[in-house]
Design a protein around this motif. Structure first.
Motif, mmCIF file in Angstrom:
data_model
loop_
_atom_site.group_PDB
_atom_site.id
_atom_site.type_symbol
_atom_site.label_atom_id
_atom_site.label_comp_id
_atom_site.label_asym_id
_atom_site.label_seq_id
_atom_site.Cartn_x
_atom_site.Cartn_y
_atom_site.Cartn_z
ATOM 1 N N VAL A 1 0.833 -1.208 0.000
ATOM 2 C CA VAL A 1 0.000 0.000 0.000
ATOM 3 C C VAL A 1 0.871 1.263 0.000
ATOM 4 C CG1 VAL A 1 -2.011 -1.067 1.100
ATOM 5 C CG2 VAL A 1 -0.216 -0.085 2.533
ATOM 6 N N GLY A 2 2.177 1.086 -0.265
ATOM 7 C CA GLY A 2 3.084 2.241 -0.292
ATOM 8 C C GLY A 2 3.087 2.888 -1.671
ATOM 9 N N SER A 3 3.911 3.911 -1.782
ATOM 10 C CA SER A 3 4.021 4.625 -3.050
ATOM 11 C C SER A 3 4.738 3.757 -4.084
ATOM 12 C CB SER A 3 4.801 5.920 -2.799
ATOM 13 O OG SER A 3 5.255 6.446 -4.028
#
Ligand SMILES: CC(=O)SCCNC(=O)CCNC(=O)[C@H](O)C(C)(C)COP(=O)(O)OP(=O)(O)OC[C@H]1O[C@@H](n2cnc3c(N)ncnc32)[C@H](O)[C@@H]1OP(=O)(O)O
Ligand SMILES: O=C([O-])CC(=O)C(=O)O
Length: 378
Positions: free
Chosen positions: A365-367
């Motif tokens: 769910v990170g960049s």
């Protein structure tokens, strides 16, 4: 590949096991087909170890040989005792001291260099680790109290020998039997967090001396084995107030705290081990002419069940049982280790027999797109 997220791995099947089965709706626990109530009342911890490790209950000859071989492994080398002494003098937490001591056992284990998956070597290592844990723990407790360490005796049972080393005197039959029963009750419990930890570690083909300290670490947390100490501290906190048990629990819940010893990932009803330990706690109270701890516990149990639909787990009644046996509160979780190590070893043996690296995934769910800027320019 499924993208369904199972937080906490709830309900996910990750292995086959012939060791223990829990029916969470019926409140039933079996070890290799035997009801926990039958084992608690009829079998010693050594018999249960044999059952878990060898697949069947021992006959008399097998039992004697197993018991004697294990009892002969109780002595702990000076190097480990020196470490334990140092840790006790530094006020190290009991679980941390035990974890470190167990880890150091590998330096003295004649099978340390064996193939990590060698079953016979693992049975020998497992016997040694299990036999030495009580010696390490009792030595730690005596050193921190400024007392002489008591050497283990081979003629006593696993349970009685621990109480003897802890207190410097042989326990009476009630204490020895109660403690032995507690060890039987805690020996295995499916893929609980600490057992799963031991399986994850062994699935990399790391050895038993790596998986057991890892499992000790996992058991120490307050959502798992650490709750037994928390329960007694909570009961003492209640005793220090002038509140009634129900009033005190309401206050605890109002503060947003969890009530230690309640709730379970698998049981929807009362844990069968809590039933047995509750009876034992009551008997100890009756024998001492003081039912205070038992009565506090039953009032809390009734209220939490009615209000939250949560039932007590094993940690709830083990606490008042140990307290009435005079065992120091901060070694309740190390005592859990003393028993559960048998289950961890059995699961590690199973894991090696049909091993596949345990390696789940996380949903990222990170960049995904960042432009890199060198350190000097940030
Ligand atoms: C040997 C053992 O390991 S046995 C377990 C020992 N641990 C404890 O006794 C600590 C207290 N109990 C707990 O924290 C939990 O019941 C656990 C960790 C054992 C099980 O947790 P989970 O299955 O993940 O349940 P989860 O944490 O999602 O709780 C579900 C709901 O019940 C509540 N709940 C669960 N246990 C308790 C409790 N002891 N006191 C108050 N509320 C509780 C939670 O707050 C949550 O409510 P919410 O949905 O309104 O937020
Ligand atoms: O099964 C669990 O999750 C916790 C438990 O009761 C145990 O390890 O004995």
């Amino acid at each position: 590949m499924s993208d369904e997220l199972k937080k906490g791995l709830e309900g996910v099947l990750v292995a086959e096991s012939a060791l223990s089965f829990i029916d969470g709706d019926e409140g039933r626990l079996i070890y290799r087909g035997y009801e926990i109530e039958d084992l608690a009342r009829g079998a010693s911890y050594e018999e249960v170890l044999y059952l878990l490790w060898h697949g069947e209950l021992p006959n008399r000859e097998q039992y004697d040989e197993f018991r004697d071989t294990m009892a002969a492994e109780r002595h702990v080398d000076d190097g480990v005792i020196d470490t334990v002494r140092e840790l006790a003098e530094q006020d190290e937490e009991p679980m941390a001291a035990l974890r470190t001591g167990v880890s150091q056992l590998s330096a003295y284990d004649p099978d340390a260099a064996a193939d990590p998956t060698d079953r016979e070597a693992n049975l020998r290592k497992g016997r040694r680790i299990t036999a030495k844990i009580p010696t390490i723990l009792a030595a730690y407790d005596r050193v921190r109290n400024g007392e002489e360490i008591v050497e283990p005796r081979e003629d006593l049972s696993h349970a009685a020998n621990f109480l003897y080393m802890l207190n410097g005197e042989e326990p009476n039959d009630v204490l020895a039997e109660t403690f032995d029963m507690a060890l039987v009750l805690h020996a295995d419990h499916g893929l609980n967090a600490s057992t799963f930890t031991s399986m994850v570690i062994s699935s990399t083909l790391a050895d038993l001396h790596s998986s057991i300290p890892g499992a000790i670490g996992a058991l120490s947390g307050s959502l798992h084995g650490g709750a037994n100490q928390d329960v007694m501290e909570a009961l003492l906190e209640l005793d220090d107030t002038d509140m009634e048990p129900v009033e005190w629990v309401e206050h605890l819940l109002d503060e947003g705290r969890r009530v230690p010893g309640f709730g379970h990932r698998v049981y929807n009803v009362k844990d069968p081990r809590a039933k047995i330990l509750g009876e034992r706690s009551k008997e100890l109270g009756e024998a001492a002419g003081d039912l205070k701890w038992y009565e506090y516990s039953t009032s809390i149990e009734e209220y939490i069940m009615d209000e939250k639909g949560l039932a007590p787990n094993v940690d709830f009644y083990s606490s008042s049982t140990y307290y009435q046996m005079g065992i120091p509160i901060d070694i309740y979780t190390p005592i859990f280790v003393m028993s559960r190590v048998g289950g961890w070893i059995a699961h590690v043996l199973e894991q090696y027999e049909d091993n596949r690296l345990i390696r789940p995934r996380a949903r990222y769910v990170g960049s995904e797109h960042e432009d890199f800027v060198a350190l000097g320019e940030r």
